[in-house]
Design a protein around this motif. Structure first.
Motif, mmCIF file in Angstrom:
data_model
loop_
_atom_site.group_PDB
_atom_site.id
_atom_site.type_symbol
_atom_site.label_atom_id
_atom_site.label_comp_id
_atom_site.label_asym_id
_atom_site.label_seq_id
_atom_site.Cartn_x
_atom_site.Cartn_y
_atom_site.Cartn_z
ATOM 1 N N LEU A 63 0.830 -1.200 0.000
ATOM 2 C CA LEU A 63 0.000 0.000 0.000
ATOM 3 C C LEU A 63 0.868 1.255 0.000
ATOM 4 O O LEU A 63 0.578 2.232 -0.707
ATOM 5 C CB LEU A 63 -0.926 -0.002 1.218
ATOM 6 C CG LEU A 63 -1.852 1.214 1.372
ATOM 7 C CD1 LEU A 63 -2.700 1.412 0.122
ATOM 8 C CD2 LEU A 63 -2.734 1.049 2.604
ATOM 9 N N LYS A 64 1.949 1.214 0.748
ATOM 10 C CA LYS A 64 2.881 2.343 0.775
ATOM 11 C C LYS A 64 3.483 2.582 -0.604
ATOM 12 O O LYS A 64 3.592 3.726 -1.067
ATOM 13 C CB LYS A 64 3.979 2.079 1.805
ATOM 14 C CG LYS A 64 4.951 3.232 1.989
ATOM 15 C CD LYS A 64 5.978 2.896 3.063
ATOM 16 C CE LYS A 64 6.982 4.043 3.216
ATOM 17 N NZ LYS A 64 7.997 3.723 4.271
ATOM 18 N N ASP A 65 3.878 1.487 -1.284
ATOM 19 C CA ASP A 65 4.436 1.599 -2.637
ATOM 20 C C ASP A 65 3.410 2.180 -3.604
ATOM 21 O O ASP A 65 3.731 3.048 -4.431
ATOM 22 C CB ASP A 65 4.894 0.234 -3.140
ATOM 23 C CG ASP A 65 6.112 -0.293 -2.403
ATOM 24 O OD1 ASP A 65 6.819 0.514 -1.764
ATOM 25 O OD2 ASP A 65 6.347 -1.520 -2.466
ATOM 26 N N LEU A 66 2.175 1.697 -3.496
ATOM 27 C CA LEU A 66 1.112 2.164 -4.377
ATOM 28 C C LEU A 66 0.877 3.662 -4.204
ATOM 29 O O LEU A 66 0.765 4.416 -5.179
ATOM 30 C CB LEU A 66 -0.171 1.383 -4.086
ATOM 31 C CG LEU A 66 -1.456 1.853 -4.777
ATOM 32 C CD1 LEU A 66 -1.283 1.840 -6.285
ATOM 33 C CD2 LEU A 66 -2.629 0.972 -4.354
ATOM 34 N N GLN A 67 0.795 4.115 -2.965
ATOM 35 C CA GLN A 67 0.567 5.528 -2.699
ATOM 36 C C GLN A 67 1.738 6.383 -3.183
ATOM 37 O O GLN A 67 1.546 7.489 -3.703
ATOM 38 C CB GLN A 67 0.316 5.731 -1.205
ATOM 39 C CG GLN A 67 -1.009 5.133 -0.739
ATOM 40 C CD GLN A 67 -1.153 5.110 0.772
ATOM 41 O OE1 GLN A 67 -0.165 5.058 1.510
ATOM 42 N NE2 GLN A 67 -2.393 5.142 1.253
ATOM 43 N N LYS A 68 2.958 5.854 -3.021
ATOM 44 C CA LYS A 68 4.139 6.572 -3.482
ATOM 45 C C LYS A 68 4.135 6.687 -5.000
ATOM 46 O O LYS A 68 4.446 7.749 -5.564
ATOM 47 C CB LYS A 68 5.408 5.857 -3.016
ATOM 48 C CG LYS A 68 6.693 6.576 -3.401
ATOM 49 C CD LYS A 68 6.792 7.944 -2.744
ATOM 50 C CE LYS A 68 8.083 8.636 -3.058
ATOM 51 N NZ LYS A 68 8.189 9.972 -2.449
#
Length: 270
Positions: A108-113
């Protein structure tokens, strides 16, 4: 022992030095290139032109889906994990309100980034950047190929066409280099608003409207295709390069393929 006049002179000199240093610092702030986090272009370059086209076709079918949301999801997640989120987007649910299901915290962190990168660096966004050749051209990915018997590497993409084919600027920025050099021949260098340096080389002619240090917008004339510089014995072509603010030259092929797609798509749709 110093006289009052000498002390006054030293004080004035010190003030001049301080003002000069302050002026240089202020100039540096005004002309400082935009900073780029190290993961920005590795991510952008990992997105294939085919995936961009797939997302474009999906958006044409479901126009309510935001471009950056869809491309971030498609480029980060597997089809199994992406589809429930895309269905929510198609139902007009905002990205911030999506139900993420079983995605891990890191995913999720990667997606948001990735979504943030696509918003801040719209190099793949429809119609934001222009394909630099107006007219018939062909090109392939030759980045890194040997030049001068292996003494150096090819740091760009060659776009071949007829001599005199119009060349335009790909994005807004400032004309930083203009005129002749040994390898590039007649060349133009533009410092884009994104901080990157865009290099157009082997031109037959340079637009008379260009002035070093002045602004140029996306789509404005750069010049015409030729074979000047070290391309004297090669077919006519534009050497197009992109240099990041840290001095690294990156492979522009995938970006060019995307820009060409957007240009052709726009022409087909009037």
């Amino acid at each position: 022992m110093r006289t009052k006049r000498q002390l006054h002179s030293l004080k004035v000199l010190a003030q001049i030095i301080l003002l000069t240093l302050a002026a240089f610092a202020f100039w540096g702030l005004l002309h400082r290139l935009p900073t780029q986090e190290k993961e920005v272009y590795p991510y952008l370059l990992s997105i294939s032109p085919n995936l961009v086209q797939q997302c474009a076709q999906e958006i044409r079918a479901k126009k309510s889906v935001p471009w950056e949301d869809l491309l971030a999801i498609r480029s980060t997640l597997t089809e199994e994990n992406a589809q429930p989120l895309i269905e929510q987007l198609q139902n007009r649910i905002p990205f911030s309100d999506l139900k993420w299901g079983a995605l891990s915290g890191q995913t999720l962190k990667d997606l948001q980034k990735h979504r943030e990168i696509l918003i801040r660096y719209p190099i793949l966004t429809p119609s934001r950047y222009k394909f630099p050749v107006i007219g018939k051209t062909w090109f392939e990915d030759s980045f890194g190929a040997d030049r001068e018997g292996g003494k150096r590497r090819h740091e760009g993409t060659d776009l071949f066409g007829a001599e005199g084919t119009p060349i335009i600027n790909c994005c807004g920025g400032i004309v930083e280099q203009l005129g002749w050099n040994r390898l590039g021949g007649e060349r133009v260098g533009v410092r884009g608003d994104d901080g990157n340096y865009y290099y157009y080389a082997h031109l037959q002619t340079i637009s008379s409207k260009l002035v070093k240090g002045k602004r140029i917008e996306a789509g404005e004339p750069i010049g015409s295709m030729g074979h000047t510089g070290d391309a004297l014995t090669t077919p006519d072509h534009l050497h197009f390069g992109i240099e990041l603010p840290n001095g690294q030259w990156i492979d522009p092929y995938s970006f060019l393929a995307v820009w060409q797609y957007w240009g052709l798509n726009q022409a087909e749709n009037g």
